[in-house]
Design a protein around this motif. Structure first.
Motif, short mmCIF file in Angstrom:
data_model
loop_
_atom_site.label_atom_id
_atom_site.label_comp_id
_atom_site.label_asym_id
_atom_site.label_seq_id
_atom_site.Cartn_x
_atom_site.Cartn_y
_atom_site.Cartn_z
N TYR A 64 0.81 -1.21 0.00
CA TYR A 64 0.00 0.00 0.00
C TYR A 64 0.85 1.27 0.00
CZ TYR A 64 -3.65 -3.33 1.13
OH TYR A 64 -4.51 -4.40 1.09
N ASN A 65 0.22 2.34 -0.52
CA ASN A 65 0.87 3.65 -0.57
C ASN A 65 -0.11 4.74 -0.14
OD1 ASN A 65 1.96 2.15 -3.36
ND2 ASN A 65 3.55 3.08 -2.11
N VAL A 66 0.44 5.84 0.36
CA VAL A 66 -0.30 7.09 0.52
C VAL A 66 0.33 8.10 -0.42
CG1 VAL A 66 -1.09 6.69 2.87
CG2 VAL A 66 1.16 7.71 2.50
N GLN A 111 4.26 13.42 -3.87
CA GLN A 111 4.88 12.56 -2.87
C GLN A 111 4.10 11.26 -2.77
OE1 GLN A 111 4.82 14.01 1.21
NE2 GLN A 111 6.82 13.12 1.64
N THR A 112 4.79 10.15 -2.81
CA THR A 112 4.18 8.82 -2.65
C THR A 112 5.03 8.02 -1.68
OG1 THR A 112 3.39 8.89 -4.95
CG2 THR A 112 3.36 6.76 -3.84
N LEU A 113 4.41 7.55 -0.60
CA LEU A 113 5.15 6.83 0.44
C LEU A 113 4.49 5.49 0.73
CD1 LEU A 113 5.71 9.79 2.95
CD2 LEU A 113 7.37 8.88 1.30
N GLY A 114 5.29 4.52 1.10
CA GLY A 114 4.77 3.22 1.47
C GLY A 114 4.11 3.25 2.84
N GLY A 133 -4.40 10.84 -1.56
CA GLY A 133 -4.78 9.60 -2.21
C GLY A 133 -4.11 8.39 -1.62
N VAL A 134 -4.54 7.23 -2.12
CA VAL A 134 -3.97 5.94 -1.71
C VAL A 134 -3.77 5.10 -2.97
CG1 VAL A 134 -4.95 5.90 0.61
CG2 VAL A 134 -6.29 5.02 -1.32
N GLY A 135 -2.99 4.05 -2.83
CA GLY A 135 -2.76 3.17 -3.96
C GLY A 135 -1.98 1.95 -3.55
N SER A 140 1.64 -0.63 -4.81
CA SER A 140 2.77 -0.95 -5.67
C SER A 140 3.43 0.29 -6.27
CB SER A 140 2.31 -1.90 -6.78
OG SER A 140 3.41 -2.53 -7.39
N GLY A 141 3.51 1.35 -5.46
CA GLY A 141 4.27 2.53 -5.87
C GLY A 141 3.51 3.61 -6.59
N ASP A 142 2.21 3.39 -6.91
CA ASP A 142 1.42 4.38 -7.63
C ASP A 142 0.07 4.58 -6.98
OD1 ASP A 142 3.15 4.94 -10.04
OD2 ASP A 142 2.87 2.78 -10.31
N ALA A 143 -0.40 5.82 -6.94
CA ALA A 143 -1.72 6.10 -6.38
C ALA A 143 -2.81 5.65 -7.35
CB ALA A 143 -1.87 7.59 -6.09
N SER A 144 -3.91 5.17 -6.82
CA SER A 144 -5.01 4.68 -7.66
C SER A 144 -6.31 5.44 -7.43
CB SER A 144 -5.24 3.19 -7.41
OG SER A 144 -5.55 2.97 -6.05
N ALA A 145 -6.46 6.12 -6.30
CA ALA A 145 -7.69 6.87 -6.00
C ALA A 145 -7.35 8.09 -5.16
CB ALA A 145 -8.69 5.98 -5.27
N TYR A 146 -7.99 9.20 -5.49
CA TYR A 146 -7.72 10.46 -4.80
C TYR A 146 -9.01 11.08 -4.27
CZ TYR A 146 -2.93 10.82 -6.65
OH TYR A 146 -1.61 10.61 -6.95
N LYS A 147 -8.84 11.83 -3.19
CA LYS A 147 -9.90 12.70 -2.68
C LYS A 147 -9.43 14.13 -2.91
CE LYS A 147 -12.93 13.31 1.34
NZ LYS A 147 -14.14 12.92 0.61
N ARG A 148 -10.20 14.87 -3.70
CA ARG A 148 -9.77 16.19 -4.16
C ARG A 148 -10.16 17.31 -3.22
NH1 ARG A 148 -12.47 18.17 -9.57
NH2 ARG A 148 -12.37 15.90 -9.88
N HIS A 149 -9.29 18.30 -3.10
CA HIS A 149 -9.56 19.55 -2.39
C HIS A 149 -10.08 19.31 -0.97
CE1 HIS A 149 -9.95 21.96 -6.41
NE2 HIS A 149 -8.74 21.47 -6.19
N VAL A 150 -9.34 18.57 -0.20
CA VAL A 150 -9.71 18.30 1.20
C VAL A 150 -9.36 19.54 2.04
CG1 VAL A 150 -9.25 16.86 3.22
CG2 VAL A 150 -9.35 15.83 0.94
#
Length: 236
Positions: free
Chosen positions: A53-55, A73-76, A119-121, A123-133
């Motif tokens: 998983y990633n954030v 930024q993408t982190l495990g 967002g979250v995802g 294997s190193g890439d985000a797959s879903a985002y929540k916009r303008h939080v």
């Protein structure tokens, strides 16, 4: 376990295959192009991923009516963790923030005093985002994704999936231990048709296999079996 999606383009045109995720139990999320690969006419290619998983933190822009997230930024991470967005060193960034209340979710709270695209995802890439939080608000992501595949003219990773799918989309269903899908694009009666079959992909350390083979005095061959044919999808 590693999951694979191979693309066999039997048409006379170049197509881009995209795998994306939806999180059905959550609303207000943008699903984006997560894994993609392009095959020329009569060509083959593929993608793969691990359940790691990633954030992510991203910048959202809209070009010609299509939204695109560019990850800054993408982190495990692991399930059951909490993160926060802070403003530090002149920029928004992610910081670990302890454990979430539930073990099957990832929580990201915006404490940056600015809007944030979180967002979250996997294997190193985000797959879903929540916009303008808003600052002071949080996104709670229950990580039970559904996988989809579609054929596109072309697009970049992070592009929001909407009506830009040319053929499909179709759900990917990895059942009974299957971890490989083969997506074949062909032409039937002037329609582009997708056919999906499922297999077991056997993965082993090459050096260990060679050593074991020598001990038996024979050669090792990878075996793929137990195919399952999915429903064909016609262009619409």
């Amino acid at each position: 376990m590693t999951y694979y999606v191979d693309f066999d383009n039997q048409t006379n045109d170049t197509w881009t295959m995209v795998v994306y995720q939806t999180l059905p139990q959550l609303i207000g999320l943008d699903s984006v192009a997560w894994k993609k690969t392009t095959a020329p006419r009569k060509g083959k290619t593929g993608v793969n991923w691990e359940i790691e998983y990633n954030v992510a933190l991203a910048n959202y822009k809209q070009t010609e009516g299509v939204g695109v997230y560019t990850a800054s930024q993408t982190l495990g991470t692991t399930l059951g963790k909490k993160w926060k967005v802070v403003f530090k060193d002149g920029i928004q960034q992610l910081k670990e923030d302890g454990d979430a209340e539930k073990l099957d979710q990832i929580v990201i709270k915006n404490e940056s005093k600015q809007f944030a695209d979180i967002g979250v995802g996997m294997s190193g890439d985000a797959s879903a985002y929540k916009r303008h939080v808003y600052s002071g608000s949080a996104g709670q992501f229950l990580m039970t994704p559904t996988y989809h595949v579609g054929i596109f003219n072309d697009l970049t990773l992070g592009t929001v999936i909407s009506s830009n799918v040319i053929v499909g989309p179709s759900k990917l269903k990895f059942r009974n231990g299957m971890n490989k899908a083969v997506v074949t694009a062909s032409i039937e009666d002037e329609n582009i048709v997708l056919t999906i079959t499922y297999q077991n992909a056997l993965v082993a350390n090459y050096e260990q296999v060679k050593t074991l083979s020598r001990s038996f005095g024979s050669e090792f061959n990878e075996v793929l079996d137990d195919k399952e044919t999915a429903t064909k999808l016609q262009r619409y």
